[in-house]
Design an enzyme around this catalytic site. Structure first.
Site, PDB file in Angstrom:
ATOM      1  N   SER A 117     -63.135 134.523  50.011  1.00 19.06           N
ATOM      2  CA  SER A 117     -61.712 134.502  50.371  1.00 19.06           C
ATOM      3  C   SER A 117     -60.907 133.781  49.300  1.00 19.06           C
ATOM      4  O   SER A 117     -61.457 133.132  48.406  1.00 19.06           O
ATOM      5  CB  SER A 117     -61.533 133.774  51.701  1.00 19.06           C
ATOM      6  OG  SER A 117     -61.766 132.392  51.507  1.00 19.06           O
ATOM      7  N   LYS A 118     -59.597 133.887  49.432  1.00 19.23           N
ATOM      8  CA  LYS A 118     -58.704 133.220  48.492  1.00 19.23           C
ATOM      9  C   LYS A 118     -58.942 131.706  48.533  1.00 19.23           C
ATOM     10  O   LYS A 118     -58.889 131.030  47.515  1.00 19.23           O
ATOM     11  CB  LYS A 118     -57.260 133.548  48.866  1.00 19.23           C
ATOM     12  CG  LYS A 118     -56.248 132.837  48.001  1.00 19.23           C
ATOM     13  CD  LYS A 118     -54.856 133.325  48.260  1.00 19.23           C
ATOM     14  CE  LYS A 118     -53.847 132.199  48.312  1.00 19.23           C
ATOM     15  NZ  LYS A 118     -54.040 131.130  47.365  1.00 19.23           N
ATOM     16  N   ARG A 119     -59.243 131.207  49.733  1.00 18.96           N
ATOM     17  CA  ARG A 119     -59.496 129.761  49.868  1.00 18.96           C
ATOM     18  C   ARG A 119     -60.707 129.319  49.034  1.00 18.96           C
ATOM     19  O   ARG A 119     -60.705 128.245  48.464  1.00 18.96           O
ATOM     20  CB  ARG A 119     -59.684 129.392  51.342  1.00 18.96           C
ATOM     21  CG  ARG A 119     -58.630 128.369  51.782  1.00 18.96           C
ATOM     22  CD  ARG A 119     -58.592 128.207  53.287  1.00 18.96           C
ATOM     23  NE  ARG A 119     -58.265 129.476  53.946  1.00 18.96           N
ATOM     24  CZ  ARG A 119     -58.976 129.995  54.950  1.00 18.96           C
ATOM     25  NH1 ARG A 119     -60.050 129.384  55.403  1.00 18.96           N
ATOM     26  NH2 ARG A 119     -58.598 131.130  55.506  1.00 18.96           N
ATOM     27  N   GLY A 149     -61.634 130.640  46.265  1.00 18.54           N
ATOM     28  CA  GLY A 149     -61.150 130.620  44.887  1.00 18.54           C
ATOM     29  C   GLY A 149     -60.387 129.328  44.611  1.00 18.54           C
ATOM     30  O   GLY A 149     -60.620 128.663  43.593  1.00 18.54           O
ATOM     31  N   ASP A 150     -59.489 128.963  45.545  1.00 24.00           N
ATOM     32  CA  ASP A 150     -58.689 127.740  45.352  1.00 24.00           C
ATOM     33  C   ASP A 150     -59.608 126.518  45.309  1.00 24.00           C
ATOM     34  O   ASP A 150     -59.437 125.613  44.506  1.00 24.00           O
ATOM     35  CB  ASP A 150     -57.687 127.574  46.504  1.00 24.00           C
ATOM     36  CG  ASP A 150     -56.635 128.690  46.488  1.00 24.00           C
ATOM     37  OD1 ASP A 150     -56.513 129.349  45.436  1.00 24.00           O
ATOM     38  OD2 ASP A 150     -55.968 128.902  47.516  1.00 24.00           O
TER      39      ASP A 150
END
Ligand code: GLU
Length: 519
Positions: free
Chosen positions: A275-277, A279-280
């Protein structure tokens, strides 16, 4: 015999695949991988690859998302033969909202053949049904059993159905699934898949506003666009039996595409979808290009802006779920096209590996021409008001490209080629600087000054002479020399680096070290 060959030739359909994103936000790299596998499959089989925008759900429409998707594919060189962003073919338009009038007749055909029905239930009535079922611990589905207690053309008298439609009451058209029937189909990656209709629900196919839902539009368009293979993410596997039934009920089973559901892209730890999380949290992009959310203005990083090369992204994505069955890892796009097959796509999820991603980029940077790297570095230099000859910048790039994973690191790693060091690596100074060090440096300065020519070779000779004179070994001094010249402990071969600096800068740096370094 000849007739037989001729018959099989005309029966063999031209391979046609599609990437069919919904413009609901930026394209996740999982989506890019789906596009890539479709592209590779099409090229491998001398077929067509098309882009269709599935925008029937207007409530989820995000401005800018469609452009973003097309720009991403173009950046990566995943080009389509026809479709949105790539020029119309004979099946235009390729945006479902623009195809709206085409779907009604198929919804009607399903109604007439008894494979679909009108339903008039309001949102409140549907909620109440779900609550009721939940309370008695039953799966809350609109299906062969529950539909009998709802307001639809199966339970209401025909004249009332007619009256409701004529009076403009909102309705939906639902598929009428058999109560208990095994739906079997072959998936090119997973093998035989078998799902019983008892586990499915009577999905909405069409709404009274004239818009089809994803399921109907997707099947109708794949049929009309002569799609031969549906290659898409695993999240669509549960929808596939419904699509198989639609092909059957619409009488299109003969030309039903083959299905291939690609494995999920997993978090680096391996549990759950990337998920994008993630990646962050771990510092890598999950989107191809930087994306600014038009509602919140939140910015998400992209591979392009993070310094990944498109060829590297293609190569690393190809390996997330597929392998060639050999040890070769670096593939040009043409090599991928040659090697690609659905048989070698794995069933199990593919873990994203950040180090491997960087490694791929490093391999491609290493093989990027010095001129191309210099162009990027020159932009940064100009921004900083630093002017150097192209020849010099290219040589710097040639010396440091082995050391970097990303273009942006050219400056991080090589800034001392353009500005004097402001500090000198403390670890090396603490370990290597002693009373003899200034003497050695002074001697090097003197020797370098004493002759007019200056090269890697002459500098190394002078350095060795200075060492000898002071009774210091190369092992004791070499890294210190590097730190005196560049400020940092690692870098390209020292004497080549000095040659590139030139005589004046080399002398200036040695003097600066002498004046600055105190133990
Ligand atoms: N519109 C769907 C999506 O956004 C496409 C699914 C399919 O390829 O059938 O993923």
């Amino acid at each position: 015999m000849i007739i037989f060959i001729f018959a099989t030739l005309i029966m063999e359909r031209r391979v046609r695949v599609r990437f069919a994103p919904s413009p609901t936000g930026p394209l996740h790299i999982g989506g890019v991988r789906t596009a890539l596998y479709n592209y590779l499959f099409a090229k491998k089989n001398n077929g067509d690859f098309l882009i269709r925008i599935e925008d029937t759900d207007q409530t989820r429409y995000v401005p800018g998302a469609e452009n973003y998707i097309i720009e991403s594919l173009k950046w990566l060189g995943i080009t389509a033969n026809e479709g949105v962003g790539f020029g119309d073919g004979e099946h235009a338009p390729y945006r479902q909202s623009e195809r709206k009038p085409m779907y009604k007749q198929y919804a009607m055909q399903l109604l007439e053949s008894g494979h679909a029905y009108y339903a008039f239930d309001t949102a409140e009535e549907l909620d109440a049904m779900r609550e009721r079922l939940k309370a008695s611990n039953v799966d809350s589905k609109y299906d062969a059993i529950t539909r009998m207690a709802m307001k639809n053309s199966i339970t209401l008298p025909a004249d009332e159905v007619q009256r409701r439609i004529e009076s403009g009451e909102p309705y939906v058209i639902r598929i009428k699934l058999p109560k208990k029937e095994d739906i079997k189909f072959h998936d090119e990656i997973r093998g035989w898949v078998n799902i019983n209709t008892a586990q499915m629900d009577d999905k909405v196919l069409y709404k009274s506003d004239g818009m089809p839902t994803y399921h109907l539009a997707n099947v109708v368009d794949d049929y009309l666009m002569k799609i031969t293979h549906v290659i898409r993410g695993e999240e669509w596997l549960p929808s596939a039996p419904l699509h198989v039934l639609l092909y059957r009920y619409l009488g299109w089973e003969e030309v039903m595409p083959k299905f291939a559901h690609l494995p999920l892209l997993l978090k680096p730890e391996g549990n759950g979808k990337l998920s994008k999380r993630d990646g962050d949290r771990l510092g890598f992009p999950v989107f191809p290009l930087e994306w600014k959310d038009p509602f919140t203005n939140e910015i998400s990083s992209g591979y392009r802006e993070s310094g990944y090369l498109p060829e590297a992204v293609i190569n690393l994505l190809a390996f997330l779920g597929w392998n060639p069955g050999t040890t070769q890892e670096i593939f040009t796009k043409d090599e991928l096209i040659n090697a690609f097959s659905l048989e070698r796509v794995s069933k199990s999820g593919a873990k994203f590996d950040l180090n491997k991603a960087k490694w791929f980029n490093h391999q491609y940077i290493k093989h990027t021409t010095n001129a191309a790297l210099a162009e990027a570095l020159n932009k940064e230099l100009t921004n900083k008001g630093l002017i150097f000859s192209t020849e010099y910048v290219e040589k710097v790039c040639g010396l440091i490209k082995e050391k970097i994973n990303f273009i942006k690191e050219l400056w991080e790693v090589g800034n001392y080629f353009f500005i004097d060091p402001v500090s000198f690596d403390e670890g090396v100074i603490a370990k290597r600087w002693n009373d003899k060090s200034p003497l050695v440096i002074q001697d090097i300065i003197q020797l370098v000054r004493s002759h007019s020519d200056f090269s890697a070779g002459s500098f190394e000779t002078d350095y060795n002479e200075a060492l000898q004179k002071n009774g210091v070994t190369n092992k004791e001094f070499l890294q210190l020399l590097r730190v005196c010249l560049s400020g940092v402990a690692g870098g390209p071969p020292i004497f080549e680096m000095a040659e590139l600096f030139g005589k004046e800068i080399t002398l200036k740096r040695l003097q600066l070290a002498l004046d600055t370094i105190r133990k």
